[in-house]
Structure formats: C-alpha cells, structure tokens
Write a protein that holds these residues in place. Structure first.
Motif, mmCIF file in Angstrom:
data_model
loop_
_atom_site.group_PDB
_atom_site.id
_atom_site.type_symbol
_atom_site.label_atom_id
_atom_site.label_comp_id
_atom_site.label_asym_id
_atom_site.label_seq_id
_atom_site.Cartn_x
_atom_site.Cartn_y
_atom_site.Cartn_z
ATOM 1 N N ARG A 1 -6.433 2.953 -2.794
ATOM 2 C CA ARG A 1 -7.007 1.869 -3.604
ATOM 3 C C ARG A 1 -6.785 2.123 -5.098
ATOM 4 O O ARG A 1 -6.375 1.229 -5.844
ATOM 5 C CB ARG A 1 -8.499 1.749 -3.306
ATOM 6 N N GLN B 1 -4.752 2.484 4.814
ATOM 7 C CA GLN B 1 -4.511 1.440 3.821
ATOM 8 C C GLN B 1 -5.839 0.811 3.414
ATOM 9 O O GLN B 1 -6.609 0.356 4.252
ATOM 10 C CB GLN B 1 -3.584 0.371 4.403
ATOM 11 N N MET C 1 -3.308 -6.415 -4.317
ATOM 12 C CA MET C 1 -2.164 -6.843 -3.526
ATOM 13 C C MET C 1 -1.064 -7.310 -4.471
ATOM 14 O O MET C 1 -1.341 -7.767 -5.581
ATOM 15 C CB MET C 1 -2.558 -7.977 -2.583
ATOM 16 N N SER D 1 0.820 -1.206 0.000
ATOM 17 C CA SER D 1 0.000 0.000 0.000
ATOM 18 C C SER D 1 0.854 1.256 0.000
ATOM 19 O O SER D 1 2.014 1.241 0.419
ATOM 20 C CB SER D 1 -0.909 -0.020 1.238
ATOM 21 N N GLU E 1 -8.443 -1.838 2.279
ATOM 22 C CA GLU E 1 -8.533 -3.274 2.550
ATOM 23 C C GLU E 1 -9.786 -3.835 1.886
ATOM 24 O O GLU E 1 -10.854 -3.207 1.900
ATOM 25 C CB GLU E 1 -8.613 -3.534 4.057
ATOM 26 N N GLY E 2 -9.675 -5.035 1.331
ATOM 27 C CA GLY E 2 -10.834 -5.735 0.804
ATOM 28 C C GLY E 2 -11.579 -4.939 -0.257
ATOM 29 O O GLY E 2 -11.036 -4.068 -0.940
ATOM 30 N N ASP F 1 -4.272 2.889 9.130
ATOM 31 C CA ASP F 1 -5.688 2.676 8.838
ATOM 32 C C ASP F 1 -6.145 3.474 7.619
ATOM 33 O O ASP F 1 -7.333 3.510 7.300
ATOM 34 C CB ASP F 1 -6.568 2.973 10.053
ATOM 35 N N ARG G 1 -8.251 6.494 1.882
ATOM 36 C CA ARG G 1 -8.272 5.049 1.589
ATOM 37 C C ARG G 1 -8.639 4.814 0.123
ATOM 38 O O ARG G 1 -8.096 3.914 -0.530
ATOM 39 C CB ARG G 1 -9.243 4.333 2.517
#
Length: 666
Positions: free
Chosen positions: A607, A416, A447, A408, A418-419, A414, A603
């Motif tokens: 992404r 970063q 990823m 990332s 995720e999902g 936090d 975030r």
C-alpha cells in the motif's frame, strides 16, 4: 496460505518489456547470491531428537533444540522428504545430448558478473553451485515449491531453534570441474572474498547479518549470525552463495572485483567451453559432473551444449530463428508475436508456437523516478508525469492488446493491498513510530489512472497533470516550456539502451510526446549498452525503464530493494527510495511470528509503495510466450513456477536429425 496458493492467475512481466540481466548484471548476480525477497513460508522442520547443542562444535550452551535436515524452510515442513527420488515435474528418463541455441542482444566484455567494471553476461554464473540447490536461471527450484531450499553441495544443515548459527555438512564427493574437491575452506574463502572484494551493497548487507564463517573440518562449515536482528534470510542467504575454488584464486592472483574473461572452475553441471566477446558463449555439460546422480538432479541438465549467440538487435535475432540458426526463443516482442509467426517453418510444423501459464508474481516493471533529483521529490510532479503515460492506448496500439496493467507490487496475490486498510493491516499502520500520511490510512490503495484507448493524448489526464505541475511551481512560459521560480526548465533525462526492443523504444517515444505536450523537456537518449550500464549504475538519469522485485514474503532482502540502509548505492533500488514508513513496515514484517502478522505487514508495504509513486506501473502477462523447433521437448505437465528451458527440457535426437536433413535446422 502460501505464495503458491495465492495466485488468482499466474503472472509474469513480459521479458522484452523489462531490462534484461545484461543491462544490470550487478543486480542479477546479487540475486544469484541469495538476496531474494521471498523468505521461506512454512514452519520449521522437526528437530532431530538425538541431537543436542553439545553435539555441535562451538554451539552455545543455551542454543536450544537442534534441527538437522536435508533442506531448510523458515516456517514448516518440506514438500520433498529426505528420501525423495526426483522432483515431481521432471522426466527422469529424459535423454542426454544435443544442443540448444539461444539468441540475445547487446554486448559483453567480461565473464565476471561480480565486478563493478565491465559488462558481464548472466551465463557466466552457470558453472557455480551453492550449498543449497538453485536454478542457474534464477527460476524457482523446485519449480513446484518455492517454500524451501534443498541441499546440493551440502547434504544437510543443522541449526538451533533461535537460528543463531547454521552448520552445513558438505558432500564428500563434491568436486570442481578440474577434479579438486569442494571443501569447507573453499566455502569460507568465498564468503570472505565477497566481503572483501564484492559489491558494496552486498558486502555491507552481509556484514550486518553474518558474524563469521568458520571451518570446522574438511566437510563442515559453521556460520554465526549477528544478535539482535531478524532471523529471516540468514540461513538461506549463506546457503545460496556460490562457492569458488580457493586454490584457483591463490594461483592466479585474480580478484573478484576485476573484469576478466577467464573464469575459475566451478562444481556445476555446466562448464564454459568457448567465449568470444560480443559474439557467443558456449557451455558444455560436464560428463564427469559429480552430482549427476543426486535425486534433485534427476531429469535435469539434459543438453550437451548450450550456445548463446549475440545479435545487434531483436529483429536480427528473430531472422536467425526463422532461418533455423537459433532453436529456441522466448518471444519478448508483442508485435512479432501477434503478426510475424507465419513463416515457412511454422507452416510446416517444424516450429511450435506455445503459451505456457506462468505462476510467478510479475516483476514490477515501469518508468522509475530518480528520487535523488530534487525536482522529482515533489509527489505532485511525479503524479503529473505519470498521468502522461497512456497504458490503454499503448497496449492496444503498440502491444496488440496482449497485456494487463499492473497495479500492485504483489499483483494478483493476497498480499496485494485492497480498498481502505482495515483489521490487522490498519492496526500495524497506526502503531508505527513514524508519521504515516493520512491518505494512506483513509483512502483506498492507489490504482493506476485510466486513459482513453482511442488516442495517445488523453486530454482530461493532461489537464489534471498541468494543474498538479502549476501547484508544484512549474509554470508554462510563452515558449510552452515549464520553468520554476528560479527559471530552470523541467527536463527529464531518460536513457535508453541501444539494444532495447523496438516496442520499448516506441513506448519511450509516445510517452515523451505526451510529456512534451505538458511543457516538459523529455530527452530520450539512445546509448550503447556499455554506457547504459554505467549510467544506470551511477544513477545518471531522471527516469529509467527498470524493474523491482515482487513482494512475495518477508526476507531481509526487502531492505536491499525497498529500504533506506543502502538506498544511495543499491543496484536493487534504482529509484533511490528511502521512506521511513517503508523501513518501519519492513521491520514489522521481519519480526512477525505468525503468517497472518507477516501477511498484514506485507499488504501495508504494498500500500505504501504504491502511494509513494516512485514508479509508473506498466504491463504484465500471465503466460510465457515461446517458440521452438520441434526436436525440443518439455514435460507434458509443466510446473507453474519455472519455464525450465535450460533446466529440465530435452532433445529428441531423431527429430533433430530429421530437421537438419531437411535444412530446417542448421
């Protein structure tokens, strides 16, 4: 929650694995001017109830409540009160004196890092100070709080609630090393100098944000900000611009955009004492430094002399350290750290080998694609090239398993992504006026691929890479070389600086070996440091080993690094990244009015940056790996966000004399 609290475990890219400031001094110097990404992340200071808009010269009638403070932060309270006596982590009784000797590699022919021509070194910025206090090594100051800035040349700052202007009140006692006072006229002169003669990417960004700078009186300067733009990174930007003496430029006729070894006097604790091009730089502590008794300077600037010796390569620098000619070393070579620290000085206990936790976000380092090259604008081509990089094998075989792979641009915080996007992050992505690729909305955050650690060539990954290249129109001929329909071969020009660490050179070689197996003509060209600097500035490459700035919060510097407005020439953006989705998300982050909104936007930026795949992510470590002779000391409780070797370390004079008497230290 602040970026400081966000760390699951502090991380920082190993210094040797990324280009040193020497390689791209333009970017390093601009960062020193205050174009940092991280904006302040705490609520605004309490307004001075006695102040009104009418108390401030030139204030507009509707300026609103006026805030006056000894420091500045965007969202809230300052960690250190106005009457603080020292920073929490320093040793206020640290003795002054002695010398620290550092080694570096490469060459330099200038002491002006603000000129496009010439090759300057980062130590040339040490003599200069700003209105707000900063670490000359670009580490956090304070090192236990990167939420705020505290006054240095300025004893206070005042501004309206809407942040339409800022007024700085200079300390009357502030002076340059030649004894002349630092005045508001010097501050405004420097501001205009950067606009007229500074690097275009910086000057353009400032002109778009700062309406003007005005001398109110000898010790008061006012900045007015452009209407209709984000209030982020305005006060902190002008407050962290170095201040030069106007009189010196008037007398000498020197220009900011010219390469030179002569330097103007600065107001800081260090003075440039000796410069021998390509051999050494010596800094001396100014015994008459005007700010030595300020609370923010207690326990800092302890060495009488900082000497920097230049070597042809890292091996020569390491041998000098072993011989006692160099007293401190940040170990940037994983092979040396794992295998070479068994020399006599270590065995005698004269040299201390230590790992100190690092709480700063890791710099996003890796192979950067030049998106200005047509052949690299197809994402499938970039995916295929990325699949040729085997991190697991590289880490185990070349780097002794000392690293983890970064995923990332906000690694281990936090911010970063995720999902699959959800909640406010998803709402922001869906609300943009530009088209967002469907996969960003429906698939987990990208990823890095995994590879076999047992062999350099991961056949499964190379098969997938070959398929992607075929789909993109790059087919293999009878000679094993890939060509497009026009018959052009798929060539990747990858320059490498001659002073690159041997491990980095090995990474280039093994990566290019895998690229060759794909039919890609990967040309690794080792060039001298001056040519490398010129090529990176001119973007004369297909891929380059470089780093970006980590995402830590919203600031207008985001546009300089990741935005489109200066992508074609910004020294911060070696990929020439210009993505409308990223631009739109930066706007959302800058316009956010709550911490939650800002975090969600950041975030989303992470992404999208990862999905865009303009850089192949590489390694990072969560510690500083250092070695030093035992006469050098640091606080027992180290702050998490700065190593502070040139900031708050000190020397034990008795131990230093003992080491010299024994011949361990020269």
């Amino acid at each position: 929650m602040t970026p400081r609290d966000r760390r699951n475990a502090g991380t920082q890219t190993d210094a040797a694995a990324r280009p040193l400031p020497l390689a791209r001094i333009g970017a390093a110097s601009l960062l020193a001017l205050g174009l940092a990404l991280a904006a302040d992340r705490v609520p605004a200071q309490e307004a001075d109830p006695a102040a009104t808009a009418g108390d401030i010269a030139g204030s507009s009638e509707d300026a609103g409540e006026v805030i006056r403070s000894h420091g500045y932060s965007y969202f809230g309270d300052l960690m250190y009160p106005e009457d603080f006596e020292q920073l929490n982590y320093v040793n206020p009784d640290a003795p002054k004196g002695g010398e620290i000797v550092l080694a570096t590699t490469g060459t330099f022919d200038s002491m002006n890092p603000y000129a496009r021509q010439g090759r300057a070194y980062v130590y040339s910025i040490f003599p200069y100070e700003s209105l707000f206090a900063e670490s000359v090594t670009n580490e956090a100051l304070p090192a236990d709080d990167n939420e705020a800035l505290y006054g240095l040349l300025a004893e206070s700052v005042e501004y309206d609630e809407g942040k339409t202007y800022a007024i700085f009140h200079l300390r009357p006692e502030a002076e340059f090393s030649d004894g002349t006072p630092v005045t508001a006229e010097d501050v405004v002169f420097t501001h205009n100098l950067f606009l007229e003669q500074g690097l275009p990417s910086y000057a353009g960004a400032v002109k778009a944000r700062i309406e003007g700078a005005t001398v109110i009186d000898e010790h008061t300067v006012r900045y007015d900000f452009v209407e209709g733009i984000s209030r982020r990174s305005l006060i902190d930007q002008v407050g962290t611009t170095p201040v030069f003496p106007k009189a010196w430029f008037d007398e000498t006729g020197a220009r900011l955009d010219e390469s030179r070894l002569e330097t103007p006097p600065g107001s800081g604790p260090w003075m440039i004492d000796e410069v021998e091009a390509n051999r050494r730089i010596v800094l001396k502590r100014n015994p008459d430094y005007w700010g030595k008794d300020l609370p923010i300077n207690q326990g800092r600037h302890n060495f009488d002399t900082i000497r920097v010796e230049f070597f042809a390569d890292t091996i020569a620098a390491f041998e000098a350290f072993k011989a006692g000619e160099i007293s401190y070393r940040t170990e940037a070579n994983s092979r040396l750290w794992a295998t070479a620290y068994d020399f006599p000085a270590i065995q005698r206990g004269d040299v201390i080998k230590e790992e100190i936790p690092d709480g700063t976000p890791p710099a996003p380092v890796g192979f950067v694609f030049n998106l200005g090259k047509e052949k690299l604008q197809d994402r499938r081509v970039r995916q295929a090239i990325a699949l040729a990089y085997n991190f697991e094998w590289t880490n185990e075989s070349l780097q002794y398993g000392l690293y983890e792979q970064r995923a990332s641009f906000a690694q281990d915080t936090d911010l970063q992504a995720e999902g699959v996007p959800e909640g406010r992050e998803l709402e922001i992505l869906q609300s943009l006026d530009v088209e967002v690729p469907e996969k960003i909305l429906t698939e987990p955050a990208l990823m890095p691929h995994t590879s076999s650690p047992d062999r350099l060539t991961d056949r499964g990954n190379l098969r997938n890479a070959a398929r992607l290249l075929e789909e993109a129109g790059w087919t293999v001929g009878d000679d094993g070389i890939r060509r497009n329909e026009a018959g052009e071969t798929l060539v990747l020009e990858m320059p490498l600086s001659s002073n690159a660490d041997p491990t980095v050179e090995s990474i280039f070689e093994t990566f290019s070996e895998n690229l060759g197996a794909l039919g890609i003509d990967a040309r690794v060209e080792k060039v001298d440091t001056a040519q490398y600097t010129l090529r990176t500035r001119d973007r004369d490459y297909d891929m380059v080993y470089d780093n970006y700035s980590a995402l830590t919060g919203a600031g207008t510097g985001l546009r300089q690094v990741y935005g489109s407005e200066s992508a074609e020439f910004s020294l911060f953006n070696p990929a020439n990244l210009a993505d409308p989705v990223v631009d739109a998300l930066i706007d959302v982050a800058l316009e956010s009015e709550t911490q939650e909104e800002e975090d969600a936007a950041m975030r989303a930026i992470d992404r999208v940056l990862r999905w865009t795949l303009f850089q192949i992510p590489m390694h990072y470590a969560d510690v500083h790996r250092i070695a030093y002779y035992k006469h050098l000391e640091h606080p027992e409780e180290m702050p998490p966000y700065a190593l502070g070797v040139l900031d708050f370390w000190w020397q034990d004079a008795d131990v230093a004399e003992e080491l010299r008497s024994d011949g361990a230290l020269r």
